[in-house]
Design an enzyme around this catalytic site. Structure first.
Site, mmCIF file in Angstrom:
data_model
loop_
_atom_site.group_PDB
_atom_site.id
_atom_site.type_symbol
_atom_site.label_atom_id
_atom_site.label_comp_id
_atom_site.label_asym_id
_atom_site.label_seq_id
_atom_site.Cartn_x
_atom_site.Cartn_y
_atom_site.Cartn_z
ATOM 1 N N ASP A 117 0.819 -1.212 0.000
ATOM 2 C CA ASP A 117 0.000 0.000 0.000
ATOM 3 C C ASP A 117 0.855 1.264 0.000
ATOM 4 O O ASP A 117 0.988 1.970 1.010
ATOM 5 C CB ASP A 117 -0.943 -0.010 1.204
ATOM 6 C CG ASP A 117 -2.001 -1.096 1.099
ATOM 7 O OD1 ASP A 117 -2.329 -1.492 -0.032
ATOM 8 O OD2 ASP A 117 -2.499 -1.544 2.145
ATOM 9 N N ASP B 235 -5.805 -5.917 -6.524
ATOM 10 C CA ASP B 235 -6.981 -5.650 -5.684
ATOM 11 C C ASP B 235 -7.665 -4.362 -6.132
ATOM 12 O O ASP B 235 -7.472 -3.301 -5.541
ATOM 13 C CB ASP B 235 -6.531 -5.560 -4.223
ATOM 14 C CG ASP B 235 -7.696 -5.455 -3.256
ATOM 15 O OD1 ASP B 235 -8.837 -5.737 -3.671
ATOM 16 O OD2 ASP B 235 -7.459 -5.102 -2.086
ATOM 17 N N LEU B 236 -8.489 -4.471 -7.180
ATOM 18 C CA LEU B 236 -9.163 -3.291 -7.739
ATOM 19 C C LEU B 236 -10.620 -3.158 -7.301
ATOM 20 O O LEU B 236 -11.242 -2.121 -7.505
ATOM 21 C CB LEU B 236 -9.098 -3.326 -9.272
ATOM 22 C CG LEU B 236 -7.702 -3.312 -9.897
ATOM 23 C CD1 LEU B 236 -7.803 -3.269 -11.414
ATOM 24 C CD2 LEU B 236 -6.887 -2.133 -9.384
ATOM 25 N N LYS B 237 -11.180 -4.223 -6.742
ATOM 26 C CA LYS B 237 -12.586 -4.212 -6.292
ATOM 27 C C LYS B 237 -13.507 -3.651 -7.385
ATOM 28 O O LYS B 237 -14.277 -2.715 -7.158
ATOM 29 C CB LYS B 237 -12.735 -3.414 -4.991
ATOM 30 C CG LYS B 237 -11.913 -3.959 -3.830
ATOM 31 C CD LYS B 237 -12.104 -3.119 -2.578
ATOM 32 C CE LYS B 237 -11.287 -3.654 -1.421
ATOM 33 N NZ LYS B 237 -9.823 -3.476 -1.589
ATOM 34 N N ILE C 153 -21.498 -1.543 -13.990
ATOM 35 C CA ILE C 153 -22.434 -2.296 -14.818
ATOM 36 C C ILE C 153 -21.629 -3.364 -15.572
ATOM 37 O O ILE C 153 -20.435 -3.177 -15.831
ATOM 38 C CB ILE C 153 -23.205 -1.385 -15.799
ATOM 39 C CG1 ILE C 153 -22.238 -0.672 -16.758
ATOM 40 C CG2 ILE C 153 -24.049 -0.382 -15.037
ATOM 41 C CD1 ILE C 153 -22.953 0.104 -17.855
ATOM 42 N N THR D 243 -19.152 -2.425 -18.565
ATOM 43 C CA THR D 243 -18.010 -1.612 -18.148
ATOM 44 C C THR D 243 -17.013 -2.452 -17.355
ATOM 45 O O THR D 243 -15.806 -2.329 -17.524
ATOM 46 C CB THR D 243 -18.481 -0.417 -17.296
ATOM 47 O OG1 THR D 243 -19.382 0.383 -18.073
ATOM 48 C CG2 THR D 243 -17.315 0.449 -16.856
ATOM 49 N N THR E 177 -13.486 -4.572 5.879
ATOM 50 C CA THR E 177 -13.164 -4.777 7.296
ATOM 51 C C THR E 177 -13.106 -3.468 8.084
ATOM 52 O O THR E 177 -12.959 -3.478 9.302
ATOM 53 C CB THR E 177 -11.820 -5.516 7.449
ATOM 54 O OG1 THR E 177 -10.822 -4.861 6.672
ATOM 55 C CG2 THR E 177 -11.951 -6.966 7.000
ATOM 56 N N ARG F 33 -3.605 -8.713 12.006
ATOM 57 C CA ARG F 33 -2.561 -8.020 12.757
ATOM 58 C C ARG F 33 -1.787 -8.997 13.629
ATOM 59 O O ARG F 33 -2.379 -9.928 14.192
ATOM 60 C CB ARG F 33 -3.183 -6.950 13.673
ATOM 61 C CG ARG F 33 -3.880 -5.806 12.937
ATOM 62 C CD ARG F 33 -2.872 -4.832 12.367
ATOM 63 N NE ARG F 33 -3.522 -3.640 11.888
ATOM 64 C CZ ARG F 33 -4.039 -3.486 10.670
ATOM 65 N NH1 ARG F 33 -3.993 -4.490 9.816
ATOM 66 N NH2 ARG F 33 -4.608 -2.357 10.305
ATOM 67 N N GLN G 159 -9.115 -0.395 10.934
ATOM 68 C CA GLN G 159 -9.872 -1.639 10.788
ATOM 69 C C GLN G 159 -10.780 -1.847 12.007
ATOM 70 O O GLN G 159 -10.399 -1.542 13.131
ATOM 71 C CB GLN G 159 -8.917 -2.839 10.661
ATOM 72 C CG GLN G 159 -7.904 -2.717 9.535
ATOM 73 C CD GLN G 159 -8.490 -3.020 8.167
ATOM 74 O OE1 GLN G 159 -9.693 -3.044 7.983
ATOM 75 N NE2 GLN G 159 -7.639 -3.256 7.207
#
Length: 230
Positions: free
Chosen positions: A11, A60-62, A66, A69, A120, A180, A189
Site C-alpha cells: 500500500d 486488488d481493484l474491487k 455495470i 463496463t 473490514t 494483525r 480496521q
C-alpha cells in the site's frame, strides 16, 4: 508452514518502497505473494511495473460497475500475465460477477476472481448509516452465496465471518484482510484478528499490511514466522 497463503498489501505509490517490500518479504520459510491495490495501480509507474512483474501477484481493484463496463475493465488487464488474483465487489450483482468470471477464462486461465464482501473497516453501525438493515454476518453470508452461484473462485471477508462462511461453503477459497500480529495497532480496521486465529477459522489465506511493511520488514516477517510456529 509453506502451504499457508500469505498476501502482503503493498500500500504505497512509491516504486522504491514497493521493490523494498517485495524483496524483504521473500523468505524460504514462507511464501508471500504481493497484493497491489488502487494506490499503486493508479500511480504513474504502477501499471507499467506490473506489466513486467515476473512473479504471481494479486490485483486488488474491487471492480464494481455495470457488467459491460466491468468486462471492459477486466479485458484491459489481459497483458498482466502474472496476475493470479483479481477482486470484484459483490455489490455489482450476480450478472456482473458471472460476466467477469467468464471473461477471465478467455484472457487468463490462471486468473482467480475473488468477490469482496463487507470491508473490514465497517461494522454494524456503519452498515446502518449506509442504509442496510442486515448485520455484517447476515450480509457476508448472503454475498458468499452470490459469489458461489456466480462461479467466482473465492471470497474476501473478515476472519470473524470466515468460520461461518466455511461451514456453509466448504470448498470456497476464503481470504481475510484485517490481520494483525499480536500487540499491533488496529488503525482503521474494525474487525481484525491474528494470523493464527484466522487460520483456526479455516481461512485459505490472509492479507497483512501494516504489521509487515511498517518499520523493519525483515523483523516483522520473522515475527510472523515465529507466531505461525506457535
Amino acid at each position: 508452514m509453506k502451504h499457508k497463503n500469505i498476501f502482503v498489501a503493498c500500500d504505497t505509490s512509491n516504486l522504491s518502497e514497493i521493490k523494498k517490500i517485495i524483496k524483504q518479504t521473500q523468505t524460504n520459510k514462507l511464501k508471500v505473494i504481493p497484493k497491489f491495490g488502487l494506490q499503486f495501480f493508479f500511480s504513474k509507474n504502477g501499471r507499467k511495473f506490473l506489466e513486467n512483474f515476473k512473479n504471481d501477484f494479486w490485483l486488488d481493484l474491487k471492480i464494481n460497475d455495470i457488467p459491460q463496463t466491468a468486462l471492459s475493465a477486466v479485458d484491459s488487464l489481459k497483458d498482466l500475465k502474472k496476475c493470479k488474483y483479481i477482486t470484484v465487489h459483490t455489490n455489482g450483482g450476480l450478472q456482473m460477477l458471472k460476466a467477469i468470471k467468464k471473461k477471465t477464462k478467455s484472457i487468463n486461465k490462471n486468473l482467480k476472481v475473488l468477490g469482496v464482501t463487507i470491508l473490514t473497516s465497517l461494522n454494524n453501525k456503519s452498515l446502518k448509516e449506509i442504509g442496510h438493515t442486515k448485520s455484517v454476518e447476515q450480509l457476508v453470508l448472503k454475498q458468499a452465496g452470490l459469489i458461489k452461484k456466480s462461479g467466482c473462485d473465492g471470497i474476501v471477508c473478515s476472519a470473524h465471518e470466515a468460520k461461518m462462511v466455511r461451514k456453509k461453503f466448504k470448498k470456497l477459497f476464503i481470504v481475510t484482510p484485517g490481520i494483525r500480529l499480536p500487540g499491533d495497532s488496529t488503525n482503521d480496521q474494525s474487525r481484525i484478528m491474528t494470523p493464527n486465529d484466522a487460520f483456526k477459522n479455516k481461512v485459505s489465506g490472509i492479507v497483512m499490511g501494516r504489521s509487515l511493511i511498517k518499520g523493519n520488514i525483515k523483523n516483522n516477517i520473522q515475527r510472523l514466522i515465529d507466531h505461525l510456529n506457535k
